[in-house]
Design a protein around this motif. Structure first.
Motif, short mmCIF file in Angstrom:
data_model
loop_
_atom_site.label_atom_id
_atom_site.label_comp_id
_atom_site.label_asym_id
_atom_site.label_seq_id
_atom_site.Cartn_x
_atom_site.Cartn_y
_atom_site.Cartn_z
N THR A 63 1.04 -1.41 0.46
CA THR A 63 -0.09 0.37 0.26
C THR A 63 0.70 1.17 0.09
N GLY A 108 -6.43 10.80 -5.58
CA GLY A 108 -6.63 9.34 -5.29
C GLY A 108 -8.11 8.22 -6.24
N LEU A 109 -8.54 9.37 -7.26
CA LEU A 109 -9.17 8.13 -8.94
C LEU A 109 -7.84 8.11 -9.27
N ILE A 112 -7.57 4.34 -7.02
CA ILE A 112 -8.39 3.54 -7.72
C ILE A 112 -7.71 2.49 -9.02
N LEU A 116 -6.76 -1.66 -8.25
CA LEU A 116 -8.15 -2.47 -8.71
C LEU A 116 -6.84 -3.31 -9.89
N LYS A 141 -8.03 -3.90 -2.20
CA LYS A 141 -9.16 -3.74 -3.91
C LYS A 141 -9.99 -2.60 -3.12
N PHE A 144 -8.21 0.39 -1.30
CA PHE A 144 -7.46 1.83 -2.54
C PHE A 144 -9.09 1.96 -3.19
N ILE A 145 -10.64 1.71 -3.07
CA ILE A 145 -11.44 2.26 -3.43
C ILE A 145 -12.23 3.75 -2.96
N GLY A 146 -11.22 3.48 -1.68
CA GLY A 146 -11.08 4.42 -0.64
C GLY A 146 -10.39 5.97 -0.88
N MET A 147 -9.06 5.59 -1.51
CA MET A 147 -8.29 6.53 -1.81
C MET A 147 -8.34 7.87 -1.90
N ILE A 203 -12.39 2.40 5.20
CA ILE A 203 -12.59 3.23 3.98
C ILE A 203 -14.16 4.43 3.97
#
Length: 454
Positions: A63, A108-109, A112, A116, A141, A144-147, A203
């Motif tokens: 991470t 952040g986007l 993600i 993934l 995974k 990383f959606i909450g990044m 997240i």
């Protein structure tokens, strides 16, 4: 409490009490942020088993590898906002703030997508055991959606630190931390969601802290006030942030790369040693984050005094920070070793896991103050606007050195102790080189040249 009472005047008055006042809320904030991960590790270790504990704990180095490049940009944001505040450049400060928040969203986007696509292949390359691999991939995974929330909070906090405000990020994390612990217990114990539950709890709590920091920035008085409608990347401001932050981010990412290699070596010892190292790493991070708060204070104080043209305060900042970080590191490092058995027992009751965790705490936490000293000197250099030099020194003295250690000494003596000894030796080497570069910088930096001509 007035909004001004949250701020610290970094350019006037005694340095040490203000460094302490700045650092203490940061220490508490950092420890609360670590409780996110500690709660994850404790809950899965107690209620989901050794494999789940290893799955969650073994992902931290990966991470950090993927996240640290972008976190480095937040250091750049802290320095450039602090500099324009110190030089009373209101337009520059406003442009820096809006550029920083826009970059945080874009970062952040991007994370993600990266997370993934690449987490499972990278875990395979790291040699994650079969009984750990699938759970580790699921956990990562979701994380990383909450990044985007993670990035917004980190950049927003960097802006608040540049103003001298370290209290409100503490309040925001207090709320988020409580939510995280409650949701961890609910998702894992009541819903039996295993590693997916602790990731989801993390997240959600990060989203809460991100929303709170955005609300705070939108309500600030003065040039740091955020207007969502004016989010925009100002190219000149971005270049300055990247000049400071990108080398810091590359340094952090490559540091993490060397840690990924070390984690791969740890993985070769089996799930009990992986779990023990995960628990030990979770504990030692409380020592590190406390020392890193002083590093952040050093960057903020130096950048503001650099902008205000006050060279006489730089050495005061350096020696105050060195003394404070050494005291924190020694007391906490000795403390966690004396309490290693009860602390590690929180994570697991398996004797093999506890023994592996104690080995890690001995070789890393006990001499950890050396890492704090290294970071304070590096923070002075960054605050003065140097970015490339600290990066090269850190990469050579720590990352490259650790990789060579793995290829030589660890190959000849493949034990956990020999593997972990690479850390304190690299801190000593890097600190010495950083000290020499700082002495050289004092002879050439415009701030100190100006002092000589007065």
């Amino acid at each position: 409490m007035s909004k001004e009472s949250y701020k610290i005047d970094m350019c006037n008055g005694p340095v040490l009490p203000k460094v302490i006042a700045f650092s203490f809320p940061l220490i508490l904030s950092g420890c609360l942020q670590l409780l996110f991960n500690a709660a994850d590790v404790i809950v899965v270790g107690r209620f989901a088993g050794k494999e789940s504990l290893a799955a969650v704990g073994s992902t931290s180095s990966l991470t950090n590898l993927l996240v640290n490049l972008f976190i480095g940009l937040s250091i750049g944001a802290n320095v450039v906002v602090g500099h324009t505040l110190g030089s009373a450049d209101e337009k520059g400060t406003r442009d820096n703030v809006h550029t920083a928040i826009t970059i945080s969203i874009a970062s952040g986007l991007s994370l993600i997508l990266i997370g993934l696509l690449f987490t499972k292949p990278l875990l395979v390359e790291m040699g994650a055991p079969e009984d750990v691999l699938d759970k580790a991939a699921i956990y990562l995974k979701i994380i990383f959606i909450g990044m985007p929330a993670n990035m917004i909070y980190n950049f927003g906090s960097a802006i608040l630190r540049a103003t001298g405000d370290t209290k409100r990020p503490l309040y925001f994390l207090s709320v988020a931390g409580i939510v995280n612990v409650v949701l961890n217990l609910f998702f894992v114990i009541s819903l039996n969601m295993d590693v997916a539950g602790v990731a989801l709890a993390t997240i959600i709590s990060q989203c809460i802290s991100a929303v709170l920091v955005l609300i705070c920035l939108c309500r600030l008085d003065g040039p740091c006030r955020l207007n969502i409608r004016k989010l925009y990347i100002h190219p000149g401001r971005l270049r300055r942030m990247m000049a400071i932050g990108l080398p810091a981010g590359i340094q952090g990412a490559l540091f993490s790369f060397s840690n990924v290699l070390i984690q791969s070596s740890v993985n070769s010892f089996g799930s009990a040693v992986i779990a023990g190292n995960s628990a030990g790493a979770s504990i030692e991070q409380f020592v590190y984050i406390s020392m890193n708060a002083v590093h952040q204070a050093t960057v903020s104080f130096t950048s503001q005094n650099n902008g205000a043209g006050k060279p006489e305060r730089i050495n005061q900042i350096l020696f105050s920070s060195l003394g404070l970080v050494s005291i924190i590191g020694i007391i906490m490092g000795v403390g966690v070793n004396l309490l290693s058995t009860p602390l590690l027992s929180i994570y697991s009751s398996d004797p093999a896991v506890i023994a592996a965790g104690q080995t890690r705490l001995f070789w890393i936490s006990l001499p950890y103050f050396l890492c704090g000293v290294m970071e304070v000197v590096m923070g002075i250099m960054r605050g003065l606007g140097y970015a490339i030099t600290p990066m090269i020194v850190a990469l050579s003295g720590a990352c490259l050195f650790r990789i060579l250690w793995l290829a030589t000494l660890f190959t000849w003596f493949p034990t956990q102790s020999v593997l972990l000894l690479s850390y304190p030796v690299s801190w000593i080497l890097t600190t010495l080189i950083h000290g020499l570069t700082y002495l050289y910088a004092r002879k050439r930096h415009p701030l100190f040249l100006q002092q000589k001509t007065l």
